[in-house]
Motif scaffolding. Structure first.
Motif, PDB file in Angstrom:
ATOM      1  N   PHE A 190       2.546   8.600 -59.235  1.00 48.07           N
ATOM      2  CA  PHE A 190       1.807   9.742 -59.782  1.00 48.07           C
ATOM      3  C   PHE A 190       2.765  10.925 -59.953  1.00 48.07           C
ATOM      4  O   PHE A 190       2.744  11.623 -60.964  1.00 48.07           O
ATOM      5  CB  PHE A 190       0.688  10.163 -58.828  1.00 48.07           C
ATOM      6  N   CYS A 191       3.580  11.135 -58.925  1.00 52.10           N
ATOM      7  CA  CYS A 191       4.439  12.312 -58.917  1.00 52.10           C
ATOM      8  C   CYS A 191       5.613  12.179 -59.881  1.00 52.10           C
ATOM      9  O   CYS A 191       6.058  13.174 -60.456  1.00 52.10           O
ATOM     10  CB  CYS A 191       4.928  12.572 -57.496  1.00 52.10           C
ATOM     11  N   VAL A 192       6.114  10.961 -60.066  1.00 51.74           N
ATOM     12  CA  VAL A 192       7.165  10.756 -61.066  1.00 51.74           C
ATOM     13  C   VAL A 192       6.615  11.035 -62.460  1.00 51.74           C
ATOM     14  O   VAL A 192       7.271  11.677 -63.293  1.00 51.74           O
ATOM     15  CB  VAL A 192       7.735   9.326 -60.981  1.00 51.74           C
ATOM     16  N   GLU A 193       5.397  10.568 -62.730  1.00 52.75           N
ATOM     17  CA  GLU A 193       4.788  10.867 -64.032  1.00 52.75           C
ATOM     18  C   GLU A 193       4.569  12.370 -64.194  1.00 52.75           C
ATOM     19  O   GLU A 193       4.784  12.928 -65.285  1.00 52.75           O
ATOM     20  CB  GLU A 193       3.467  10.123 -64.193  1.00 52.75           C
ATOM     21  N   ALA A 194       4.162  13.040 -63.117  1.00 53.95           N
ATOM     22  CA  ALA A 194       4.006  14.493 -63.174  1.00 53.95           C
ATOM     23  C   ALA A 194       5.335  15.174 -63.483  1.00 53.95           C
ATOM     24  O   ALA A 194       5.395  16.115 -64.289  1.00 53.95           O
ATOM     25  CB  ALA A 194       3.434  15.006 -61.856  1.00 53.95           C
ATOM     26  N   LEU A 195       6.398  14.708 -62.854  1.00 50.51           N
ATOM     27  CA  LEU A 195       7.735  15.266 -63.093  1.00 50.51           C
ATOM     28  C   LEU A 195       8.138  15.120 -64.551  1.00 50.51           C
ATOM     29  O   LEU A 195       8.524  16.101 -65.211  1.00 50.51           O
ATOM     30  CB  LEU A 195       8.747  14.549 -62.194  1.00 50.51           C
ATOM     31  N   LEU A 196       8.044  13.903 -65.067  1.00 51.44           N
ATOM     32  CA  LEU A 196       8.482  13.645 -66.447  1.00 51.44           C
ATOM     33  C   LEU A 196       7.590  14.357 -67.452  1.00 51.44           C
ATOM     34  O   LEU A 196       8.076  14.935 -68.431  1.00 51.44           O
ATOM     35  CB  LEU A 196       8.491  12.136 -66.710  1.00 51.44           C
ATOM     36  N   SER A 222      -1.266  16.080 -69.034  1.00 49.57           N
ATOM     37  CA  SER A 222      -2.353  15.777 -68.107  1.00 49.57           C
ATOM     38  C   SER A 222      -2.851  17.047 -67.428  1.00 49.57           C
ATOM     39  O   SER A 222      -2.065  17.943 -67.104  1.00 49.57           O
ATOM     40  CB  SER A 222      -1.852  14.786 -67.037  1.00 49.57           C
ATOM     41  N   LEU A 223      -4.151  17.087 -67.168  1.00 48.73           N
ATOM     42  CA  LEU A 223      -4.714  18.194 -66.401  1.00 48.73           C
ATOM     43  C   LEU A 223      -4.259  18.140 -64.949  1.00 48.73           C
ATOM     44  O   LEU A 223      -3.732  19.107 -64.407  1.00 48.73           O
ATOM     45  CB  LEU A 223      -6.246  18.135 -66.468  1.00 48.73           C
ATOM     46  N   VAL A 224      -4.434  16.989 -64.300  1.00 42.40           N
ATOM     47  CA  VAL A 224      -4.197  16.907 -62.867  1.00 42.40           C
ATOM     48  C   VAL A 224      -2.727  16.716 -62.516  1.00 42.40           C
ATOM     49  O   VAL A 224      -2.318  16.985 -61.378  1.00 42.40           O
ATOM     50  CB  VAL A 224      -5.039  15.783 -62.220  1.00 42.40           C
ATOM     51  N   LEU A 225      -1.901  16.251 -63.455  1.00 38.86           N
ATOM     52  CA  LEU A 225      -0.486  16.006 -63.173  1.00 38.86           C
ATOM     53  C   LEU A 225       0.408  17.121 -63.708  1.00 38.86           C
ATOM     54  O   LEU A 225       1.611  16.925 -63.891  1.00 38.86           O
ATOM     55  CB  LEU A 225      -0.053  14.656 -63.767  1.00 38.86           C
ATOM     56  N   ASP A 226      -0.149  18.271 -63.935  1.00 36.38           N
ATOM     57  CA  ASP A 226       0.599  19.402 -64.472  1.00 36.38           C
ATOM     58  C   ASP A 226       1.252  20.159 -63.308  1.00 36.38           C
ATOM     59  O   ASP A 226       0.580  20.879 -62.562  1.00 36.38           O
ATOM     60  CB  ASP A 226      -0.350  20.324 -65.245  1.00 36.38           C
ATOM     61  N   VAL A 227       2.562  19.982 -63.149  1.00 39.38           N
ATOM     62  CA  VAL A 227       3.276  20.609 -62.031  1.00 39.38           C
ATOM     63  C   VAL A 227       3.248  22.132 -62.160  1.00 39.38           C
ATOM     64  O   VAL A 227       3.076  22.856 -61.175  1.00 39.38           O
ATOM     65  CB  VAL A 227       4.718  20.089 -61.943  1.00 39.38           C
ATOM     66  N   HIS A 228       3.405  22.638 -63.388  1.00 40.00           N
ATOM     67  CA  HIS A 228       3.392  24.089 -63.585  1.00 40.00           C
ATOM     68  C   HIS A 228       2.044  24.682 -63.174  1.00 40.00           C
ATOM     69  O   HIS A 228       1.983  25.707 -62.481  1.00 40.00           O
ATOM     70  CB  HIS A 228       3.693  24.450 -65.044  1.00 40.00           C
ATOM     71  N   ALA A 229       0.960  24.046 -63.570  1.00 35.76           N
ATOM     72  CA  ALA A 229      -0.370  24.560 -63.242  1.00 35.76           C
ATOM     73  C   ALA A 229      -0.614  24.518 -61.735  1.00 35.76           C
ATOM     74  O   ALA A 229      -1.214  25.442 -61.173  1.00 35.76           O
ATOM     75  CB  ALA A 229      -1.442  23.762 -63.977  1.00 35.76           C
ATOM     76  N   GLN A 230      -0.152  23.457 -61.081  1.00 34.88           N
ATOM     77  CA  GLN A 230      -0.295  23.371 -59.625  1.00 34.88           C
ATOM     78  C   GLN A 230       0.482  24.498 -58.949  1.00 34.88           C
ATOM     79  O   GLN A 230      -0.025  25.170 -58.035  1.00 34.88           O
ATOM     80  CB  GLN A 230       0.217  22.007 -59.135  1.00 34.88           C
ATOM     81  N   TRP A 231       1.702  24.726 -59.406  1.00 32.78           N
ATOM     82  CA  TRP A 231       2.541  25.786 -58.843  1.00 32.78           C
ATOM     83  C   TRP A 231       1.923  27.169 -59.075  1.00 32.78           C
ATOM     84  O   TRP A 231       1.837  27.981 -58.150  1.00 32.78           O
ATOM     85  CB  TRP A 231       3.931  25.701 -59.468  1.00 32.78           C
ATOM     86  N   ALA A 232       1.474  27.416 -60.304  1.00 28.18           N
ATOM     87  CA  ALA A 232       0.904  28.727 -60.629  1.00 28.18           C
ATOM     88  C   ALA A 232      -0.320  29.013 -59.765  1.00 28.18           C
ATOM     89  O   ALA A 232      -0.529  30.148 -59.300  1.00 28.18           O
ATOM     90  CB  ALA A 232       0.546  28.789 -62.108  1.00 28.18           C
ATOM     91  N   ASN A 233      -1.133  27.991 -59.533  1.00 24.18           N
ATOM     92  CA  ASN A 233      -2.321  28.187 -58.701  1.00 24.18           C
ATOM     93  C   ASN A 233      -1.934  28.458 -57.250  1.00 24.18           C
ATOM     94  O   ASN A 233      -2.559  29.278 -56.572  1.00 24.18           O
ATOM     95  CB  ASN A 233      -3.220  26.956 -58.777  1.00 24.18           C
ATOM     96  N   MET A 234      -0.911  27.773 -56.769  1.00 23.30           N
ATOM     97  CA  MET A 234      -0.466  28.002 -55.395  1.00 23.30           C
ATOM     98  C   MET A 234       0.124  29.396 -55.221  1.00 23.30           C
ATOM     99  O   MET A 234      -0.078  30.041 -54.191  1.00 23.30           O
ATOM    100  CB  MET A 234       0.535  26.930 -54.983  1.00 23.30           C
ATOM    101  N   VAL A 235       0.853  29.861 -56.221  1.00 25.74           N
ATOM    102  CA  VAL A 235       1.395  31.217 -56.168  1.00 25.74           C
ATOM    103  C   VAL A 235       0.264  32.234 -56.116  1.00 25.74           C
ATOM    104  O   VAL A 235       0.308  33.221 -55.364  1.00 25.74           O
ATOM    105  CB  VAL A 235       2.314  31.487 -57.378  1.00 25.74           C
ATOM    106  N   LYS A 236      -0.778  31.986 -56.888  1.00 25.95           N
ATOM    107  CA  LYS A 236      -1.888  32.932 -56.988  1.00 25.95           C
ATOM    108  C   LYS A 236      -2.808  32.902 -55.780  1.00 25.95           C
ATOM    109  O   LYS A 236      -3.257  33.956 -55.289  1.00 25.95           O
ATOM    110  CB  LYS A 236      -2.695  32.636 -58.260  1.00 25.95           C
ATOM    111  N   THR A 237      -3.115  31.684 -55.272  1.00 29.24           N
ATOM    112  CA  THR A 237      -4.153  31.553 -54.252  1.00 29.24           C
ATOM    113  C   THR A 237      -3.666  30.956 -52.935  1.00 29.24           C
ATOM    114  O   THR A 237      -4.388  31.022 -51.935  1.00 29.24           O
ATOM    115  CB  THR A 237      -5.298  30.664 -54.772  1.00 29.24           C
TER     116      THR A 237
END
Length: 396
Positions: free
Chosen positions: A79-85, A232-247
């Motif tokens: 999952f995480c390799v696909e998220a990376l690529l 992908s919605l759920v495999l978007d590393v940028h979106a995960q990071w942005a949410n963690m920075v915010k919340t």
């Protein structure tokens, strides 16, 4: 059911077999014990746990300048390799995939599913990709923007030369992504000595946690630039990071118990001496196990130069009485779960060196293998001559 102390290198729970696999692997009892409490994913205590985990992982990568960020991602390693690529390669980018086993080929298959351009160097099972091959491929194709390399290819056990691959990549103005799924935490991947834009690993590998999430450690400037790349919605590393920075929170339900276990695994990792200490134990495990197995007649797939301290592939014996499924069951009865081979040309099996085990356990592994061969009526573990000839031909 009796138990032993968390830092003892012995059966973590009486009757539980050791996992001689590339992960999931045998964990300390205290790692298991850390999962006995429930955590609220939104709660401040759990947010603090996530923050601490990410800070420790960035430190393990050697970042002292504040240039890198850790982003945990739910799911297995693939999952995480696909998220990376999918996140770090632009939709109009092109990837040079370096493969010498199943996981490099899986990266290429991931690119195919993503519908993004890639070219493949496939070295087979016996040899690593080298810097001159990378340089030639990059010189021949200016459209290539990124290189993806597997740090330790566990289908064979080969440790790939990431440092020289990195030098060739950046000498030609391209960017390197590293799949260090089975190496990070035991094999050095210091950002000060090996240049890369992002790497990915998993909780249940060399840091000796349990399955449930992976993590991307990336240059923050690259994270900022990859907004909108993901398929992908759920495999978007940028979106995960942005949410963690915010919340301070994961975007979707996190594996709370797995994070708690991983923090305990990080504590044990640090107490052992970090990357150097963990890698040294694994190397001793490999040397003891390989030496003992060779005395029984087993042959390794790889030459010593390329043997990783993560997992070792052995040819199956040529003896007509040897049946791998029988050998597997006999080893399991003696307390050791080994791993089937993943080679396409010859029959093989794998023995992992990672997890909560030391060299004394590996002596027991060799003894169990000797007993299992005797019970099968196999008086030599020598491989077929054709397997040795094939190795010589392909590794030439």
């Amino acid at each position: 059911m009796s138990i032993v102390q968390s830092d003892a290198f012995a059966d973590p729970v009486m009757g539980e077999p050791f996992l001689l696999t590339p992960g999931p692997l045998t964990t300390a009892y205290s790692v298991k014990q850390a999962m006995l409490r429930d955590w609220g994913s939104w709660d401040g205590d759990f947010r603090a746990m996530t923050r601490s985990m990410c800070e420790q992982l960035v430190a393990l990568a050697g970042d002292t300048k504040g240039e890198f960020t850790c982003v945990p991602m739910q799911g297995s390693g693939s999952f995480c390799v696909e998220a990376l690529l999918g996140s770090f390669v632009p939709r109009d980018g092109k990837v040079l995939v370096l493969a010498n086993g199943a996981y490099g080929l899986r990266a290429a298959e991931t690119m195919r599913y993503l519908g993004r351009a890639f070219t493949l160097i496939d070295k087979g099972d016996y040899m690593p990709p080298r810097s001159d091959e990378v340089a030639a491929a990059l010189d021949a194709d200016p459209a290539i923007t990124h290189v993806i390399a597997i740090h330790c290819e566990t289908s064979s056990g080969i440790l790939n030369p990431i440092a020289e691959i990195s030098e060739a990549t950046y000498a030609r103005g391209r960017k390197l992504l590293v799949d260090s799924m089975s190496a990070f935490g035991a094999i050095d991947l210091d950002v000060n000595t090996i240049r890369y834009e992002a790497m990915v690993s998993s909780a249940n590998k060399c840091i000796e946690g349990v399955p449930g999430f992976g993590f991307v450690i990336a240059r923050t400037s690259e994270l900022e630039a990859c907004k909108g790349n993901s398929h992908s919605l759920v495999l978007d590393v940028h979106a995960q990071w942005a949410n963690m920075v915010k919340t301070g929170q994961w975007r979707y339900t996190p594996p709370t118990h797995v994070v708690a276990a991983f923090l305990e695994a990080l504590r044990i990792h640090a107490a052992e001496g970090g990357v150097a200490g963990r890698g040294a134990r694994y190397a001793r495990n490999r040397d003891v196990m390989v030496g003992g197995m060779r005395e029984l007649g087993f042959e390794t797939l790889l030459k010593d130069r390329w043997l990783s301290p993560i997992i070792v592939t052995f040819f199956c014996p040529a003896h007509p009485n040897f049946v791998f499924t029988d050998f597997y069951e006999l080893m399991k009865q003696k307390g050791f779960i080994i791993y089937p081979g993943k080679l396409t040309v010859v029959e093989s099996f794998r023995v992992g060196c990672i997890g909560r085990m030391d060299e004394h356990i590996m002596h027991r592994v060799v003894d169990a293998a000797a007993q299992s061969l005797a019970e099968m009526g196999v008086d030599t573990a020598a491989p077929p001559a054709a397997a040795i000839a094939e190795r010589a031909r392909l590794a030439a």
